[in-house]
Design a protein around this motif. Sequence first.
Motif, short mmCIF file in Angstrom:
data_model
loop_
_atom_site.label_atom_id
_atom_site.label_comp_id
_atom_site.label_asym_id
_atom_site.label_seq_id
_atom_site.Cartn_x
_atom_site.Cartn_y
_atom_site.Cartn_z
N ASP A 1 0.83 -1.20 0.00
CA ASP A 1 0.00 0.00 0.00
C ASP A 1 0.87 1.25 0.00
N ILE A 2 0.36 2.29 -0.67
CA ILE A 2 1.02 3.59 -0.64
C ILE A 2 0.52 4.35 0.58
N LEU A 3 1.41 5.05 1.23
CA LEU A 3 1.05 5.82 2.42
C LEU A 3 0.60 7.22 2.00
N ASN A 4 -0.68 7.51 2.14
CA ASN A 4 -1.21 8.84 1.87
C ASN A 4 -1.04 9.69 3.12
N ILE A 5 -0.08 10.59 3.09
CA ILE A 5 0.27 11.34 4.29
C ILE A 5 -0.84 12.29 4.72
N SER A 6 -1.72 12.67 3.80
CA SER A 6 -2.80 13.59 4.15
C SER A 6 -3.82 12.94 5.07
N SER A 7 -4.01 11.62 4.92
CA SER A 7 -5.04 10.94 5.71
C SER A 7 -4.47 10.02 6.79
N ALA A 8 -3.22 9.62 6.67
CA ALA A 8 -2.62 8.68 7.64
C ALA A 8 -2.19 9.41 8.91
N THR A 9 -2.27 8.70 10.02
CA THR A 9 -1.75 9.24 11.28
C THR A 9 -0.25 9.02 11.35
N PRO A 10 0.48 9.84 12.09
CA PRO A 10 1.92 9.62 12.23
C PRO A 10 2.26 8.23 12.75
N TYR A 11 1.44 7.71 13.69
CA TYR A 11 1.74 6.37 14.22
C TYR A 11 1.61 5.31 13.13
N ALA A 12 0.50 5.36 12.35
CA ALA A 12 0.31 4.40 11.26
C ALA A 12 1.43 4.52 10.24
N SER A 13 1.86 5.74 9.99
CA SER A 13 2.95 5.98 9.03
C SER A 13 4.24 5.34 9.54
N ALA A 14 4.53 5.56 10.82
CA ALA A 14 5.77 5.03 11.39
C ALA A 14 5.74 3.50 11.41
N TYR A 15 4.58 2.93 11.69
CA TYR A 15 4.49 1.47 11.76
C TYR A 15 4.81 0.85 10.40
N LEU A 16 4.34 1.48 9.32
CA LEU A 16 4.60 0.94 7.98
C LEU A 16 6.08 0.97 7.66
N MET A 17 6.79 1.96 8.21
CA MET A 17 8.23 2.06 7.97
C MET A 17 9.03 1.15 8.88
N LYS A 18 8.38 0.60 9.89
CA LYS A 18 9.06 -0.30 10.81
C LYS A 18 9.10 -1.73 10.27
#
Length: 463
Positions: A121-138
């Motif tokens: 999945d692509i991370l849409n930064i406009s709608s994603a929370t910082p925590y969800a974003s960080a988890y995907l990068m983990k």
Amino acid sequence: STTNGEFIDIDDYGRVSVNKRSYFLKPFSELYRDDKTVFVNERNFRYIETKSNINEFTKKYVEVFGDKAKLCICAYLTTLFSDFIFARKGKLPLINLFGPKGTGKTEQATSLQYLFGEKPDILNISSATPYASAYLMKIFVNAICVIDEYKNSIGIDKIEFIKSLYNRHGRVRGSVKEGVNVEKIPVNSMVFLCGQQMPTADVALLSRCIFISNYKDQHSQDEKDMFNKFQDYCKEGHSNITNDIIQYRSLIENEWQDAFIQTEKDLKNMLTESDSRLIENNAIILATFRVLEKAINVDFTYEEMLHLSVASITEQMNILQSSNELAGFWSTLVYMQDRGLIKDGDHFIIKHPVEEDLLTEVEGSTIEQHYTWTPYKTVLYIKWDGLYQLFAEQAVKIRQAEILPENSLKYYMKHSLAFIGTKKSMRFGTKVTTAMAFDYDKLHIEMITDDNKKPDYKNDLPF
């Protein structure tokens, strides 16, 4: 799992043993196989064997996305050893792919994700929370995470989060684990940041990026066909290419640091004036290519990459030097329009021409150039006479800070990426005068109303 170039498969329960150590891979265990709600992205990260190789992939990739895409290839190679490189530098640049809709910037990033299996999945930064974003990068180590739909209006918190990825600070949150009150979410992926707006909301963010601009949004039928064929090719999955390259880890560990030092010197020798961080960012990914050039087979060289980096750094330096001043001018212009201090037709005009004759500077000489656009170009024409005085008065009230002198601001505007040229004669109200013409879509402002809206046009581009 792979070791010494040999692929080791897991058993039905997701277990695998490598170098006398056992691992349990939940996403591929039959215990979870029928549950389609968990490990969705993890299941895409897998080994796929094809007959492709790095030379074939890069050749197709560059044919579709152009020479600047070679910098993305260097970034991909750096990604594969990013844990080692980050441990040496304490930082890793963000790869910023910027351009209007239809330039293929997001596909340029996501195509590289097929080198790790299927596209997650692509991370849409406009709608994603910082925590969800960080988890995907983990969850993915030494892989690519694509952040899409960047806008300067996403908010300070998200901009600060993106900035923190440069140093892999990740996120800290409360935890319910036994004996643990705070849990740190690490960043293990390298970030590709995509969007129609260049990240000028914070100069510190822009300086953490390697800037790769994309402006070609009109494509021939042959180019569209080539793009579609390449996308079909990517969807086959090419993680065998990644498997081939990670076998050179010992080469990177032995030679990367010295290669970085020399590459940084090479860039400094070619750039008389530049930001040291921009040079360091580019040296990081070029050093990886420099080491691997002798081991992998691609159709471009380190010397070629040096010149591409110099061009990219120079473009980015120009943006860094003028972004604050120009952003302030355009935002003030929108403010004045909203409050009726300037009017469409009197101070500015927005049109959608298919052709235009404009004065441009070429090698120090002013020439009249004929432009033709298909289907049209949205152009903002501004009457400079008298506008600066209105801008200066409002800017001082709004920003309460010193502003650039008129000649300096005009110089930056004429050397900005959005500037097209000067129209010799245009009517503003009752006065006929010259007009500065700008590519409206590159300004990333909102001045279009019902009176000057774009004509209807069906966008049938493939991306």
